[in-house]
Design an enzyme around this catalytic site. Structure first.
Site, short mmCIF file in Angstrom:
data_model
loop_
_atom_site.label_atom_id
_atom_site.label_comp_id
_atom_site.label_asym_id
_atom_site.label_seq_id
_atom_site.Cartn_x
_atom_site.Cartn_y
_atom_site.Cartn_z
N HIS A 187 0.60 -1.26 -0.05
CA HIS A 187 -0.06 -0.16 0.10
C HIS A 187 0.74 1.25 0.07
O HIS A 187 0.62 2.19 -0.49
CB HIS A 187 -0.90 0.11 1.25
CG HIS A 187 -2.11 -0.80 0.89
ND1 HIS A 187 -2.81 -1.47 2.03
CD2 HIS A 187 -2.59 -1.26 -0.10
CE1 HIS A 187 -3.70 -1.95 1.39
NE2 HIS A 187 -3.76 -1.92 0.13
N GLU A 431 2.61 -14.42 -33.91
CA GLU A 431 3.97 -14.52 -33.29
C GLU A 431 4.78 -15.73 -33.68
O GLU A 431 5.81 -15.97 -33.02
CB GLU A 431 3.93 -14.41 -31.68
CG GLU A 431 3.01 -15.45 -31.19
CD GLU A 431 2.75 -15.07 -29.55
OE1 GLU A 431 3.79 -14.68 -28.85
OE2 GLU A 431 2.13 -15.94 -29.04
N ASP A 455 8.34 -12.72 -29.68
CA ASP A 455 8.39 -14.12 -30.03
C ASP A 455 8.49 -14.42 -31.68
O ASP A 455 9.20 -15.23 -32.26
CB ASP A 455 7.11 -15.11 -29.73
CG ASP A 455 7.22 -15.49 -28.22
OD1 ASP A 455 8.44 -16.00 -27.87
OD2 ASP A 455 6.01 -15.40 -27.64
N CYS A 502 1.37 -6.15 -30.06
CA CYS A 502 1.53 -6.04 -28.61
C CYS A 502 3.05 -6.51 -28.04
O CYS A 502 3.29 -6.49 -27.02
CB CYS A 502 0.62 -6.91 -27.77
SG CYS A 502 0.56 -8.47 -28.35
#
Ligand code: PEP
Ligand code: MG
Length: 573
Positions: A187, A431, A455, A502
């Protein structure tokens, strides 16, 4: 130099202020009048609640409602009749003082929480110890360390910071935080990020290497700290700090702006996440959605068993709801290869990257792994704009098998009257070399593509992405990889489906111009890269970039492409 865990980005430069809470000495004292002692406890409880409420209200206005929730959680604990009732009973039954009764009861709960696997539950232990000490301080008439009035330019050094200590910090005066304990998701780390104070946590034994008044510099992103740095390091950090602040400020102008090139081409700038908590940053940096949720992180960490369908459902739903209708692409489990999960009992593969992983494994373990995940995803799709993405696909049969399974699960949900999005999109990560070569075939069947360059480079170049010795071959700028990327985008666009990326290359400033020229629709990256990428993209014209891309594609070697793109980007500045 001391190394820790990066908890909050930025460069902190200042003077060490060691914060050590005075040690509380709690003795077992017997009391004559237990009824009066219970009243004494109730008075202390009341004052602690009032103090906490005031702190929470202050935090809510200074920082935000979300951050104040941590203290609201303390209030809930203080109001829990189980806890307070047990303390009162201990006082009455054992005829002992309030301080000791609190110590006994709260410590017992704290150790139960601390022994649980769940990180949130472990955090509860910190919260429990925090309220315990605060009630005891009130009873003993001890002042807490007055963090709110630390002098300007303080670097706060502590063993650990409780949320209530962190909440009292005035960010105008505290330029950095270093703690011996804590983690990225503790936290106090969350609060440090919210207050935008650079912080490094988990610096082993740091307190024995620093004293009050020492000069301290820290890099919150790199997780490094220096005590009394020499002139060179001090100058280096001063320059880094200037640059960090200037760059950050300048990028804020891109918040709320659309991502449109100079010639009017709209692209989506979305984020890669691994946990629902990461959404906070996505919103902060104005991400237009999530382009990759790596769900394997829900299965990893210190877990000893798979997350249940319901746990997964809650996680996916939380992300979908937080993004309020913006696209959220969730990738189904991608384990195996370099990502091991001990409790799954997978055998060691001879060639892990070419072996039993991702969709191959999921289709082999439909009942215990894939169906629960797909069902959780379908159920969560009723709460936002979720899309499903299948990793490591090499042939169309795998995609068809996923579609078939999804259809079967949809029929089951229909029968039970459970809501889900009937038009949910199911796309693939492109990929592997195989998927790229038949991208035209895939494009006719799948709902979208997302290119996984991490990849794709590995499989195109036959080079292990983690092997240093051959990393000279691992480049997205290799002509073979570039051709593959261009081919995938072209096939997707010709078939009219969305093509995103991505892999790490999506946020590489040298790659972005090429991707725009090839016609990529969506760029997915770590949230903190979004605003810089928006700045770059809005300053390009895709038409003008065609010549750049043609030139880059004409080279025979990686080196030539990289040099050309480096010079092109340098020329823009
Ligand atoms: C990729 O391969 O590019 C990708 C985004 O997935 P991961 O890095 O998780 O393999
Ligand atoms: Mg991958």
């Amino acid at each position: 130099m001391y190394k820790g865990t990066s908890a909050s980005a930025g460069i902190g430069i200042g003077t060490a202020v060691i914060v050590e809470e005075a040690e509380l000495v709690i003795r077992r004292e017997t009391v004559e009048d237990e009824a009066a002692e219970v009243e004494r406890f109730k008075g202390a409880l009341d004052k602690t609640m009032k103090d906490t409420e005031a702190l929470a209200a202050d935090l809510a206005t200074r920082v935000g409602e979300k951050e104040a929730e941590i203290l609201q959680g303390h209030l809930m604990l203080l109001m829990d009749p189980m806890l307070t009732g047990e303390i009162e009973n201990t006082i009455s039954n054992e005829k002992i003082c309030s301080e000791y009764a609190i110590e006994q009861v709260c410590s017992m709960y704290a150790s139960v929480f601390a022994s649980m696997e769940d990180e949130l539950m472990q955090q509860r232990a910190t919260d429990m110890n925090d309220i315990k000490a605060r009630m005891q301080r009130v009873l003993l008439g001890l002042e807490s360390v007055d963090i709110a009035s630390l002098p300007a330019g303080s670097i706060l050094v502590a063993k650990d910071l409780t949320p209530s200590m962190t909440a009292g910090i005035n960010p105008a005066n505290v330029t950095g935080i270093v703690t011996e304990l804590g983690g990225k998701t503790s936290h106090s780390a969350i609060l440090a990020r919210a207050l935008e104070i650079p912080a490094v946590v988990a610096v082993n034994d740091f307190m024995s290497h620093v004293k009050n008044g020492d000069q301290v510099v820290l890099d919150g992103s790199a997780g490094v700290v220096y005590v009394n740095p020499d002139a060179d390091v001090a100058a280096e950090f001063a320059a880094k700090r200037e640059k960090f602040l200037k760059d950050k400020k300048e990028l804020e102008q891109y918040i709320g702006k659309p991502t449109i090139t100079k010639d009017g081409v709209h692209v989506e700038l979305v984020a890669n996440i691994g946990k629902p908590e990461d959404v906070e940053k996505v919103l902060q940096y104005d991400g237009e959605g999530v382009g990759l949720f790596r769900t394997e992180f829900l299965f990893m960490d210190d877990r000893t068993a798979m997350p249940t369908e319901d746990e997964q459902f809650e996680a996916y739903k939380a992300v979908a709801e937080a993004l309020k209708g913006k696209p959220v692409i969730i990738r189904t489990l991608d384990i195996g290869g370099d990502k091991e999960i001990p409790y799954m009992g997978l055998e060691k593969d001879e060639n892990p990257f070419l072996g039993y992983r991702a969709i191959r494994l999921c289709l082999d373990r439909k009942d215990d792994i894939y169906k629960p995940q797909l069902r959780a995803l379908l159920r969560a799709s009723a709460y936002g704009n979720i899309k499903i993405m299948v990793p490591l696909v090499t042939c169309i049969d795998e995609y068809r098998a996923v579609k078939e399974l999804a259809a079967e699960l949809m029929a089951e949900l229909d029968e039970k009257g459970i809501a889900y999005n009937k038009d949910i999109q199911i796309g693939i990560m492109v990929e592997t070399a195989a998927a790229s070569l038949i991208a035209d075939i895939f494009a006719k069947e799948v709902d979208f593509f997302s290119i996984g360059t991490n990849d794709l480079t590995q499989y195109t170049m036959s080079v292990d992405r983690g092997n240093d010795k051959i990393s000279y071959l691992y480049s997205t700028f290799n002509p073979a990889v570039l051709r593959s990327i261009k081919h995938i985008i072209t096939c997707g666009r010709e078939a009219g489906i969305m093509v995103g990326m991505c892999g790490e290359a999506a946020s590489d400033p040298m790659m972005i111009p090429l991707l725009l020229a090839f016609g990529l629709n969506e760029f997915s990256m770590s949230a903190s890269s979004i605003l810089y990428s928006r700045k770059l993209i809005t300053n390009f014209s895709t038409e003008e970039l065609q010549a750049v891309a043609d030139q880059a594609m004409s080279f025979a070697t990686t080196k030539e492409v990289e040099e050309y793109m480096r010079a092109f980007i340098a020329g823009l500045e």
